[in-house]
Design a protein around this motif. Structure first.
Motif, PDB file in Angstrom:
ATOM      1  N   TYR A 114       0.823  -1.206   0.000  1.00 22.13           N
ATOM      2  CA  TYR A 114       0.000   0.000   0.000  1.00 22.13           C
ATOM      3  C   TYR A 114       0.861   1.261   0.000  1.00 22.13           C
ATOM      4  O   TYR A 114       0.585   2.216  -0.728  1.00 22.13           O
ATOM      5  CB  TYR A 114      -0.935   0.025   1.209  1.00 22.13           C
ATOM      6  N   GLU A 118       0.168   3.847  -3.006  1.00 23.19           N
ATOM      7  CA  GLU A 118      -0.831   4.843  -2.615  1.00 23.19           C
ATOM      8  C   GLU A 118      -1.160   5.834  -3.730  1.00 23.19           C
ATOM      9  O   GLU A 118      -2.337   6.101  -4.021  1.00 23.19           O
ATOM     10  CB  GLU A 118      -0.370   5.595  -1.369  1.00 23.19           C
ATOM     11  N   ASN A 119      -0.159   6.413  -4.380  1.00 20.32           N
ATOM     12  CA  ASN A 119      -0.412   7.390  -5.450  1.00 20.32           C
ATOM     13  C   ASN A 119      -1.104   6.756  -6.649  1.00 20.32           C
ATOM     14  O   ASN A 119      -1.922   7.392  -7.315  1.00 20.32           O
ATOM     15  CB  ASN A 119       0.894   8.054  -5.895  1.00 20.32           C
ATOM     16  N   THR A 122      -4.808   6.171  -5.715  1.00 19.18           N
ATOM     17  CA  THR A 122      -5.530   7.447  -5.779  1.00 19.18           C
ATOM     18  C   THR A 122      -5.862   7.812  -7.217  1.00 19.18           C
ATOM     19  O   THR A 122      -6.979   8.261  -7.523  1.00 19.18           O
ATOM     20  CB  THR A 122      -4.678   8.578  -5.149  1.00 19.18           C
ATOM     21  N   ALA A 123      -4.920   7.575  -8.121  1.00 25.24           N
ATOM     22  CA  ALA A 123      -5.122   7.915  -9.531  1.00 25.24           C
ATOM     23  C   ALA A 123      -6.227   7.072 -10.172  1.00 25.24           C
ATOM     24  O   ALA A 123      -7.093   7.606 -10.872  1.00 25.24           O
ATOM     25  CB  ALA A 123      -3.809   7.745 -10.301  1.00 25.24           C
ATOM     26  N   ARG A 125      -8.635   5.497  -8.655  1.00 20.72           N
ATOM     27  CA  ARG A 125      -9.916   5.841  -8.031  1.00 20.72           C
ATOM     28  C   ARG A 125     -10.486   7.118  -8.653  1.00 20.72           C
ATOM     29  O   ARG A 125     -11.692   7.255  -8.828  1.00 20.72           O
ATOM     30  CB  ARG A 125      -9.731   6.018  -6.519  1.00 20.72           C
ATOM     31  N   ASN A 126      -9.615   8.039  -8.990  1.00 25.37           N
ATOM     32  CA  ASN A 126     -10.037   9.268  -9.657  1.00 25.37           C
ATOM     33  C   ASN A 126     -10.683   8.975 -11.008  1.00 25.37           C
ATOM     34  O   ASN A 126     -11.538   9.722 -11.470  1.00 25.37           O
ATOM     35  CB  ASN A 126      -8.839  10.194  -9.846  1.00 25.37           C
ATOM     36  N   ARG A 131     -12.813   1.463  -6.082  1.00 23.58           N
ATOM     37  CA  ARG A 131     -13.413   2.346  -5.074  1.00 23.58           C
ATOM     38  C   ARG A 131     -13.546   1.694  -3.693  1.00 23.58           C
ATOM     39  O   ARG A 131     -13.848   2.358  -2.723  1.00 23.58           O
ATOM     40  CB  ARG A 131     -14.799   2.800  -5.564  1.00 23.58           C
ATOM     41  N   TYR A 164       0.735   9.881 -12.288  1.00 22.92           N
ATOM     42  CA  TYR A 164       0.040  11.093 -12.720  1.00 22.92           C
ATOM     43  C   TYR A 164      -0.388  11.026 -14.180  1.00 22.92           C
ATOM     44  O   TYR A 164      -1.290  11.744 -14.603  1.00 22.92           O
ATOM     45  CB  TYR A 164       0.927  12.311 -12.441  1.00 22.92           C
ATOM     46  N   TYR A 167      -4.145  10.210 -14.903  1.00 21.38           N
ATOM     47  CA  TYR A 167      -5.174  11.258 -14.940  1.00 21.38           C
ATOM     48  C   TYR A 167      -5.488  11.678 -16.381  1.00 21.38           C
ATOM     49  O   TYR A 167      -6.548  12.249 -16.640  1.00 21.38           O
ATOM     50  CB  TYR A 167      -4.726  12.472 -14.113  1.00 21.38           C
TER      51      TYR A 167
END
Length: 284
Positions: A114, A118-119, A122-123, A125-126, A131, A164, A167
Motif C-alpha cells: 500500500y 498509494e499514489n 488514488t489515480a 480511483r479518480n 473504489r 500522474y 489522470y
C-alpha cells in the motif's frame, strides 16, 4: 512390355490414392484446427470479451514494430521463452485497460504494498476504479503489472512510468472507442507498449530467480512467480484450454506459424507441476 505398362499403371494409381490420402488428411487437420479455433472464440465470448475490439489492439505499433513483433523482440532481448505469452489471456483477457484491485490482508492491515501503491491507487480511483476501501495494490493493463512493483522499478530508474499519467488516461473511452489506445500517454501503465515492456522486465527477474532449472520446469517456475500463487499454473492452463485463451491471443496477433502448437504443448506439460509448489513457487 505389357507387364511394364501394367506396373506403371498400378504405380500411378497408387500414387494418386496416396496423394488423395495426403490431401484428405490435410483437410481433416485443417478442419480440426478450424473447429478448435471456433470453439475458442465461443469460450472467449462467454467471458464477455468483444474479440473485434481486441483486433484494434493488434494494430498498435511499438518502436516502429507491430505489437506482436515488439513483444517477441523484447522476449528475445531478455532471453525469455515464447511460452510466457500464456500470461496475457489469464491476466487481462487481452483488455489493455483491465484494472485489478488487490485487497489488503483479511485483517485490513495496510502493508508495504500500500505504501508503494498509494499514489497509483488514488489515480485509478479518480478514474472511477478500485473504489473499495481496502485496496493495497493495483494491476494494470494487458500484463497486469502491479503498482508496488512498478513503483520499485521507478525508484530504481529502470522505467519511466508515472501515476500522474493515469489522470490523462483514455480508460473511460475504451472499448466504446477502441482506437483511443493509440492516444494513451506513453508513461501510463496502461500504454500497451509500456505495459509489455514492464511486464517482460518483471518476468525477466522471475526467470533469473529460477536459475538452476531446465526447460519447461524453469518456465513454469517463472510463470508461477509472476503471480506468486502456486495455483497460478493451473489457472493459466484452464484459460488457454477452456476459456478462450488461444482465440484471445490470435485476435491480438500474437499467435502465428507454429506458436499455437508450442503454447498448447506448454500448457499440457505444466500439468506435471500442479501440486508440486503447493506452498511456494520456489518448490517447482
Amino acid at each position: 512390355m505389357i507387364f511394364g505398362n501394367k506396373f506403371f499403371l498400378i504405380a500411378g494409381v497408387l500414387s494418386i490414392v496416396s496423394l488423395g490420402g495426403f490431401f484428405l488428411y490435410q483437410k481433416v487437420e485443417e478442419e480440426t484446427e478450424d473447429a478448435y479455433l471456433k470453439g475458442q472464440e465461443l469460450l472467449a465470448s462467454q467471458r464477455s470479451i468483444d474479440l473485434n475490439k481486441l483486433s484494434e489492439v493488434s494494430k498498435v505499433y511499438c518502436d516502429g514494430m507491430p505489437l506482436a513483433s515488439y513483444f517477441y523482440s523484447e522476449v528475445q532481448k531478455h532471453g525469455l521463452p515464447p511460452q510466457v505469452i500464456a500470461i496475457i489471456p489469464r491476466e487481462s483477457s487481452g483488455n489493455p485497460y483491465a484494472t485489478g484491485c488487490d485487497p489488503c490482508g483479511k485483517d485490513g492491515t495496510k502493508s508495504l504494498r500500500y505504501v508503494k501503491s498509494e499514489n497509483w491507487i488514488t489515480a485509478v480511483r479518480n478514474m472511477g476504479r478500485c473504489r473499495m476501501v481496502d485496496v493495497c495494490s493495483v494491476g494494470f493493463g494487458l500484463m497486469q503489472i502491479t503498482s508496488h512493483t512498478v513503483q520499485d522499478f521507478v525508484e530504481q530508474r529502470r522505467i519511466n512510468v508515472s501515476p500522474y499519467a493515469i489522470y490523462q488516461s483514455k480508460i473511460n473511452l475504451f472499448p466504446a472507442r477502441p482506437s483511443v489506445i493509440n492516444e494513451e500517454p506513453v508513461n501510463s501503465p496502461y500504454h500497451v507498449c509500456t505495459n509489455i515492456k514492464v511486464g517482460l522486465l518483471i518476468l525477466k527477474d522471475k526467470y533469473e530467480a529460477c536459475k538452476g532449472r531446465e526447460g519447461i520446469r524453469r518456465i513454469a517456475c517463472a510463470v508461477c512467480r509472476y503471480n506468486g500463487s502456486p495455483l497460478y499454473l493451473k489457472h493459466v492452463r484452464e484459460t488457454i484450454e477452456s476459456k478462450g485463451g488461444i482465440s484471445i491471443l490470435t485476435k491480438l496477433g500474437f499467435l502465428k506459424d507454429d506458436a499455437v502448437d508450442i503454447l498448447k504443448d506448454f500448457v499440457v506439460k505444466i500439468g506435471s507441476f500442479f501440486g508440486v509448489g503447493v506452498d511456494s513457487c520456489g518448490l517447482i
